[in-house]
Each structure stands twice: as C-alpha cells, then as structure tokens.
Design an enzyme around this catalytic site. Sequence first.
Site, PDB file in Angstrom:
ATOM      1  N   GLU A 182      31.876  -5.133  -7.295  1.00 31.86           N
ATOM      2  CA  GLU A 182      32.369  -3.779  -7.099  1.00 31.86           C
ATOM      3  C   GLU A 182      33.416  -3.781  -5.996  1.00 31.86           C
ATOM      4  O   GLU A 182      33.593  -4.791  -5.303  1.00 31.86           O
ATOM      5  CB  GLU A 182      31.227  -2.806  -6.794  1.00 31.86           C
ATOM      6  CG  GLU A 182      30.451  -3.138  -5.531  1.00 31.86           C
ATOM      7  CD  GLU A 182      29.208  -2.255  -5.359  1.00 31.86           C
ATOM      8  OE1 GLU A 182      28.629  -1.820  -6.365  1.00 31.86           O
ATOM      9  OE2 GLU A 182      28.824  -2.022  -4.214  1.00 31.86           O
ATOM     10  N   HIS A 204      27.404   2.980  -1.608  1.00 28.15           N
ATOM     11  CA  HIS A 204      27.100   1.757  -0.864  1.00 28.15           C
ATOM     12  C   HIS A 204      27.987   1.677   0.361  1.00 28.15           C
ATOM     13  O   HIS A 204      29.138   2.071   0.311  1.00 28.15           O
ATOM     14  CB  HIS A 204      27.436   0.521  -1.697  1.00 28.15           C
ATOM     15  CG  HIS A 204      26.434   0.225  -2.755  1.00 28.15           C
ATOM     16  ND1 HIS A 204      26.635  -0.750  -3.685  1.00 28.15           N
ATOM     17  CD2 HIS A 204      25.238   0.762  -3.031  1.00 28.15           C
ATOM     18  CE1 HIS A 204      25.602  -0.789  -4.492  1.00 28.15           C
ATOM     19  NE2 HIS A 204      24.741   0.125  -4.126  1.00 28.15           N
ATOM     20  N   THR A 217       0.816  -1.222   0.000  1.00 23.17           N
ATOM     21  CA  THR A 217       0.000   0.000   0.000  1.00 23.17           C
ATOM     22  C   THR A 217       0.851   1.274   0.000  1.00 23.17           C
ATOM     23  O   THR A 217       0.335   2.375  -0.096  1.00 23.17           O
ATOM     24  CB  THR A 217      -0.951   0.026   1.213  1.00 23.17           C
ATOM     25  OG1 THR A 217      -0.166  -0.129   2.401  1.00 23.17           O
ATOM     26  CG2 THR A 217      -1.964  -1.103   1.138  1.00 23.17           C
ATOM     27  N   LYS A 272      -4.368  -2.454   7.382  1.00 27.83           N
ATOM     28  CA  LYS A 272      -5.099  -2.238   6.124  1.00 27.83           C
ATOM     29  C   LYS A 272      -5.697  -3.535   5.579  1.00 27.83           C
ATOM     30  O   LYS A 272      -6.071  -3.618   4.407  1.00 27.83           O
ATOM     31  CB  LYS A 272      -4.182  -1.589   5.090  1.00 27.83           C
ATOM     32  CG  LYS A 272      -3.782  -0.184   5.500  1.00 27.83           C
ATOM     33  CD  LYS A 272      -3.295   0.664   4.344  1.00 27.83           C
ATOM     34  CE  LYS A 272      -3.005   2.081   4.834  1.00 27.83           C
ATOM     35  NZ  LYS A 272      -2.156   2.828   3.926  1.00 27.83           N
TER      36      LYS A 272
END
Lengths: 299, 381
Positions: A216, A254, A17, A43
Amino acid sequence: MAIFVNQDTKVIVQGLTGGQGKYHGLRNKAYGTQVVAGVTPGKGGTDVEGIPVYNSVAEAVAATGATASFVTVPPKAASAAILEAAAAGISFIVCITEGIPAQDEARTYNTLVRDFPNVRLLGPNCPGIISPGKCNIGITAGEIAELPSASGPNVGIVSRSGTLTYQALYELKQRGIGVSTCVGIGGDPVPGTSFIDCLREFQNDPETHAIIMIGEIGGSAEEEAAEFIKANVTKPMSAYIAGVTAPAGKKMGHAGAIVSGGKGTAQGKMDALRDAGVKVGQNPTEAGELMAEIVAGLR
Amino acid sequence: MDLFEYQGKQYFARFDIPVSKGDVAHTVDEAVKAADMAGYPVVVKAQVQVGGRGKAGGIKLANNADEVRTHAGNILGMDIKGHVVKRVWVENASDIAEEYYASFTLDRGAKKHLLMLSKEGGVEIEEVAAKNPSAILMLHINPVDGLSAAGAMKAAVDAKIPQNAQQGVADILVKLYRCFTEGDCDLAEINPLILKPTGEVHALDAKVSLDANADFRHPEWEEFKATEELDAREKLAREKGLQYIGLDGSVGIIANGAGLAMSTLDVVNQVGGTAANFLDIGGGANADLMAGALEVINSDQNVKSIFINIFGGITRGEEVAKGIVEALSRVDLRAPIVIRLDGTNAEEGRSILANAGIPESKLTSKPTMLEAARAAVALAK
C-alpha cells in the site's frame, strides 16, 4: 513445508481471557492449530474451554514447550507482552494489537534486535499468519484459505494490509490455487517482519512456487522489496498496491498509509515492482488473475 | 495530529526548550495585550498549518501597539492558500546572528530515530537537501540507546555548527529528543533554530506532529484537539470512533481495514465512479459502529450510493449485518446501499440481511468487490 510455522508449532495466546483473545484463540484451535495455553496475569490456574491459563509466559512455556505466541492485548500492554514472550524463550511472536504508539514500537523492535536476535516478531497491527491445513495464528478466517496441493504449484502470500490479505486468499480460493503460507506483516511504522524477510523465506521454501505481494501507499517498504526481488527472487510474482486514488498528505487509517512530498505513491511502487519483473494488477482481483496465469504456466 | 506553531512552542516549553516570550491572540485587542506583555518590538505571526506564511504577508514586525493593531487586523481573517487565519501568535522579536535547522523523526526504513541537523536553517530543508545535501547531518539514533549529551555535542560539531553555538545547540537537541520520544511526536522540528548575537540558542519556530496512538497517555493533548480543523463530516466521524476522510465524489464508501478501504476507492475509480470519502470502520467493528458509519455517510449531501465492502477477520459478518439493519431503522438513508460481505461469519451476515425485509431499492448484495463497485457506481449516476 511452510514458512515460519507448521503443524507442529505450539502456540500460546497472551490475552486468551479477553474478548478478542478468546474468540480468535478458540477459532485458531478449532482450525487445528496447537493452541496449548493462554497467559493472563492473575488468572493462572483457570482455563478457557479446556485450554489452561497461566500467570506468565515463562510458566506456560515450561508447562507446554510452546515456541510461538499470539499477542492480543490492548496497546498499553502490548510492548511488555512482546518482550515477556521473548524473554521466556518464545521464538515467533504474532502481535495483532492495533494502535500501539510508534515510539513504543520502535523501542520494542530495537530491544528485540539487541537482546533477542533470534526472535521473530510479526506485526504489530497485523492479521497474523496461516499455513493452510497446518497452523493459523491470528484473525484470518481459516475457511477462506485454499489448502496447498502436494504436487503444487502453491502460492505464498505476503501483505501489508489486513483485509487485503483476506482478499488475496479469497482470490486464490476462487481459482482453486493452493496457498503454502499467507503472512500479514501489518501496516504500522515499525513492523517486526518485513516484506523482504518473507520473500527470502518463500524463495527458499520448496513448497512455494509463486508469490503474491500486497502493498500500500506510504513508506518505502515496497521499493526496498522490489530491489530485493530483482537480486534474489527467481519465483514468479504478482502484486497489487492499494491507494492509487488516495489524496496526498492524508493519513489513510494506517500510520503507514500516507503519501508525503510525492514519495511513497502507488505509482512509484508499482513501477519499482514492474521493473523487478513482478506482474502488477490494478486491483486485488486483477492480481489474482495474473497469479492464475502464472500458476497455469507452472502446471 | 499537526500542531499550530503556538501549540508547538507551548509543547516545547514543557520540555524546557527556549522559545520567545509571547501569546496567542484571536482578536486585535488580544494581540495588543499579548504584545504589551511580550515587550516591543514584536512579531505577529499567522497561525495556519501551511508553508509560505511569510511570503503571503502573514508574518509582520511591529514596533508599537498601533503597528500591532494594523498588522493583526490585516492578518486575522487572511486567506493563506485556502487556510483562513483565525489566530495570530505575538512574540518578542529576536535579533538573529545565525539560523540553523534541527528535527527528529522516525526513519521507517532504518527502524531508528533520525536526527537531521544543519547549519543552514531558515529555508525549507527540502531545498537544502536538493541543493547542498552535504550541509545536512543525518544521524540515526537507536531508540534503545537514546541521545546522550555527548552524542548531541558530537552531532553539533559534525554538523559544523560554529563553536560558540555548539553547546547551546547540543542542549536543545537533548531536550528536543526528549520532547520527540516522551512527548510521542511523529515529528519535532525547529526551523529556524537561531543563535542570538548575545550567544543564546533558541527555537524561533516549532513544527510538531503528534502520534494519535499515544493519546491515552497524554491528557494534556485535549486542548490541541479543540483547535483541530476538521470538516463537519470528519468531526461527526471522529465522535463515532471512525477513521474518515472527506473527498468530493458521489459513492459513499464503508470498508473494514485501511488497505481494503483504499482498495475500494481504487476500484470505484477504475469502474468510472468517484468516492465521496474514505471510511475505515476498523477491526472488530460492531453494529453500533456500522450504524454510526452510515449516519456519517448519510450526512454527506453528495452521496448518491453507498458501497459497503467488508471482508471479515476480526470484524464479524453478523455484526455488520445487524448494524446495517439497525441503521436502517434509526436513520432514513437517502442513498441505496450495495454490499459485498465476505470472511468471518459472512453467511450469517448475509442471511440476517436477506431476512430483514429490506426492499431491494434500499439494499443489494453482490458477490465480488468489482461487481459491487460497478453496481454502486451505476446507482450514483
């Protein structure tokens, strides 16, 4: 075949939601993923464009038989959401949340290992997983993933960096090379799923014939993967490591991307991978070209 | 975020880790006042985030107010490896019987906490690790279990800490572990951890690095942020919520995602250019962030061209395009933009840019990362 997920995987979205949850949850569904429910405490009983929303993961699982969850909730709530999913019987959890404190990640990961050893967490801070034509959980734009061909050869992708995962998909798409599964493991300090977990699955997956790995700078995950490849992976591989020009001691976005004390450099990682027989490109495009050569040889 | 020694000690004090009595001083007068409060003799220590302070003359012993004046006068303003000393920490001098080392970090490979403990402290731990690795106890701690008092005691014994110091060391380990976990540190290090002739164990230095992701639950970190040493561009970027690192090349870089941003730097370098910065606008970047990013890049006088490299996942192409259009209306960009836009809603984004009436001298679009890099580098020459 594909790894971790397939066309039968039923997925719930924790945070359906919310803005991002709704956007990507609906995109995943539109791609053909079986998005069967959403979970947002308070919800329950509502729906998001026809997808029923429940108050808890346990209720959603009981009603739908879902086995996978897409966690897209804010950093404060992410750890609790992951553990709730595991406790409710979800076996594959994809968490895209960026910015979770490292201490929370370490505790959550080790709690899963101790209490839910059969649960796999992908991420946090990852783009998710896509098995083209079958299942897309996360934030990858499905149209950039080339469908696998029945006769092969098809390529598996594993990447530590979000956007470079898309880049890798795109490089293969440009060359018309099919993808079996593309997994973004994320660049955070304590990823739930490692390069090695994915390499092992790809090695055992008959639909995957070659593998691209995108790493990386920082940490030692690529070096550990290189050791594993040497001993266990017989399928041909190409790779790219981002951050050749990154200055030492600076955190490149990061938490993971930092070169410290001469360790975790791009050069060291590339050398380790080359030593394991992997063809290493200087940029993502070159890694794609190298994979095209590999695939041409397999055809 | 790395803390200065004095901030680290203040942080330690929150977790009841014993530190020397002292205060921070920005002027000679403040230093004397701090010394009077701490009690003589005192040590005057330069507050810079770089090793080798002692060798550079940044740490001095003072027996009275006159000596504090002399030393603080010399040290304040001193340049230590490019770091100008703006503050000194003045603390009561400790008698030292022995020096140890203790730290907690996260071992990413093992996915566990790592305690490093050595009875050989006071020197760089890397040096000890190289010369005499067996002198360092390395103990993995499962974050789920934590470190108990008994576990800390066993570590002190196993590290061959002398018996009269074991209890004191174990007590501090438990407190330092709490500081590391509850305090959300990436690193909590004490070197040296000293034993006084009187038998007390005590932290003589403090090296603390905080996890920026945990900022939301630490309002007390505000004061640390105030002293962070960023260049003007980095400050502006932070205000706008951007991940920015200033470099000294001529091609301004904007990319989404740390990996793609690093890769963009690499590719610019490979085609003969130099990057002016690393800038990650992050996932879910919207028009406002893109406009902010362009303002930051525009503030850098070295920038001759701007390379925007976007591959949309969470980030949507049309938002990026709107941001560029908005930025061009808001700021007068000095340098031309080369953009490569792909991924989620890239088509919409490209058509927004094509229909915005931006002259080609200000913005060109290229289909691939390499072509865009070549174009940006050519424009920067």
